[in-house]
Design an enzyme around this catalytic site. Structure first.
Site, PDB file in Angstrom:
ATOM      1  CG  ASP A 182      27.248  14.312  31.205  1.00  0.00           C
ATOM      2  OD1 ASP A 182      26.493  13.371  31.527  1.00  0.00           O
ATOM      3  OD2 ASP A 182      27.008  15.059  30.248  1.00  0.00           O
ATOM      4  CB  THR A 183      29.802  10.076  30.593  1.00  0.00           C
ATOM      5  OG1 THR A 183      30.989  10.750  30.153  1.00  0.00           O
ATOM      6  CG2 THR A 183      28.610  10.521  29.743  1.00  0.00           C
ATOM      7  CG  ASP A 205      39.374  20.675  32.580  1.00  0.00           C
ATOM      8  OD1 ASP A 205      39.461  21.729  33.229  1.00  0.00           O
ATOM      9  OD2 ASP A 205      38.294  20.105  32.348  1.00  0.00           O
ATOM     10  N   GLY A 248      33.838   9.707  32.453  1.00  0.00           N
ATOM     11  CA  GLY A 248      34.980   9.141  31.736  1.00  0.00           C
ATOM     12  C   GLY A 248      36.272   9.871  32.055  1.00  0.00           C
ATOM     13  CB  THR A 249      37.162  13.483  31.906  1.00  0.00           C
ATOM     14  OG1 THR A 249      36.880  13.609  30.513  1.00  0.00           O
ATOM     15  CG2 THR A 249      38.355  14.351  32.262  1.00  0.00           C
ATOM     16  CE  LYS A 278      39.252  17.627  29.823  1.00  0.00           C
ATOM     17  NZ  LYS A 278      37.998  17.222  30.459  1.00  0.00           N
ATOM     18  N   GLY A 336       2.180  15.915  26.478  1.00  0.00           N
ATOM     19  CA  GLY A 336       3.430  16.392  27.041  1.00  0.00           C
ATOM     20  C   GLY A 336       3.443  17.859  27.404  1.00  0.00           C
TER      21      GLY A 336
END
Length: 338
Positions: free
Chosen positions: A234-235, A181, A237-238, A204, A47
């Site tokens: 990122d994910t 936000d 969700g928000t 939020k 690596g």
């Protein structure tokens, strides 16, 4: 000392399509071929990262193009090792072009006994021999102060403004810019000013990281086409929850403009199934196959802006001129079409 004739670009493995696009764009500006310096960036079986540059760089003005996106640690080490190799090869100046600056979300101590990793990364970059940093939409502007070298932080909002004016040309009066936000209000307000649109905020409340307990819309979004603006997704969700809340509060459509599409884990699936009509991201992070295949995700290019910024740094002219939509409009001529 050798006279610097042309800027030289070298790329790591994090975002080769963007690096190649920047080189092509610079070739157009210069009227001559500006290619990527011939080099190999490889990994040993255990690596370890190995870098070898096959061209003479003595006395040259070098620009390393490398986002520190996923895998963040590998890409960061590539950048550091490339910088060290160029410095030891007598490059006159090494500039790190980091379209997406990883670890930027760790810019302060939120709890006891936690690190400020963004500052640590800044220290490592300087120690590796980097003399200047060019990046885009840092998560927190104060990260520029973590460096004792010049940092040029470009903004995606002028590019987004051009795209919005083209995509929503017939309903500009119906647009509402939304910050997902309270912390992102300044970024959303900046874009709202550029397109002369009103601003709303989604407040939020988090119970714990990764979960959103409650969302409240501050502002009247009834009958509006809402555009959510943020720096990182990122994910998702928000973002998807905010879109649902806006629709529940009377918005007719919801679109999103995000500078850096990290889009990890279930993000693409969530976005595909969400009430959002479109998600627009930049190519600061190389798009994965699922992102490219998603029907409601669109990518706008940053290569024209980065190419011009590199040329301005090399020429010793203003980089801040690229903050203005009027400056970018001729650079992006023909890019934004419905």
């Amino acid at each position: 000392m050798a006279t610097i004739v042309e800027p030289k670009l070298i790329a790591g493995n994090s975002n080769l399509p963007l690096a190649s696009a920047i080189a092509r764009r610079m070739s157009m500006h210069r009227g001559m071929n500006v290619g990527l310096v011939d080099a190999r960036v490889e990994r040993f079986n255990d690596g370890e990262i190995f870098v070898e540059v096959f061209e003479n760089v003595r006395g040259e003005d070098m620009f390393i193009i490398q986002s520190t996106s996923n895998p963040a640690n590998d890409n960061l080490m590539e950048l550091l090792i490339m910088a060290d190799g160029l410095r030891r090869s007598s490059a006159q100046r090494v500039t790190a072009v980091i379209p997406y600056f990883g670890y930027a979300r760790q810019d302060r101590r939120t709890k006891a006994r936690t690190p400020i990793s963004a500052k640590l990364v800044a220290n490592m970059l300087v120690e590796a021999g980097i003399a200047r940093v060019l990046t885009m939409d840092l998560h927190a502007a104060q990260i520029q102060g973590f460096f004792d070298i010049p940092v040029d932080n470009l903004y995606a909002s002028p590019i987004f403004a051009l795209d919005i004016r083209e995509q929503f040309a017939e309903r500009m009066d119906d647009l509402m810019i939304v910050s997902p936000d309270v912390g992102g209000v300044a970024r959303a307000r900046e874009l709202a000013k550029r397109i002369n649109a009103p601003l709303a905020i989604v407040d939020k409340r988090r119970e714990k990281p990764g979960e959103v307990a409650e969302m409240t819309v501050i502002g009247d979004v009834s009958g509006k086409t809402c555009i959510i603006v943020d720096d990182i997704c990122d994910t998702a969700g928000t973002l998807c929850k905010a879109a649902e809340v806006l629709i529940e509060n009377g918005a007719t459509e919801v679109h999103s403009y995000i500078s850096h599409g990290v889009l990890s884990g279930p993000a693409v699936e969530r976005i595909t199934k969400s009430v959002m009509k479109t998600l627009v991201i930049t190519d600061s992070i190389e798009a994965t196959d699922p992102v490219k295949a998603a029907t409601n995700i669109r990518i706008v290019p940053t290569a024209p802006m980065f190419a011009q910024a590199i040329l301005n740094i090399w020429n010793g002219t203003s980089v801040s001129s690229l903050f203005e939509t009027e400056t970018l409009e001729p650079i992006y001529e023909g890019y934004f079409k419905r």
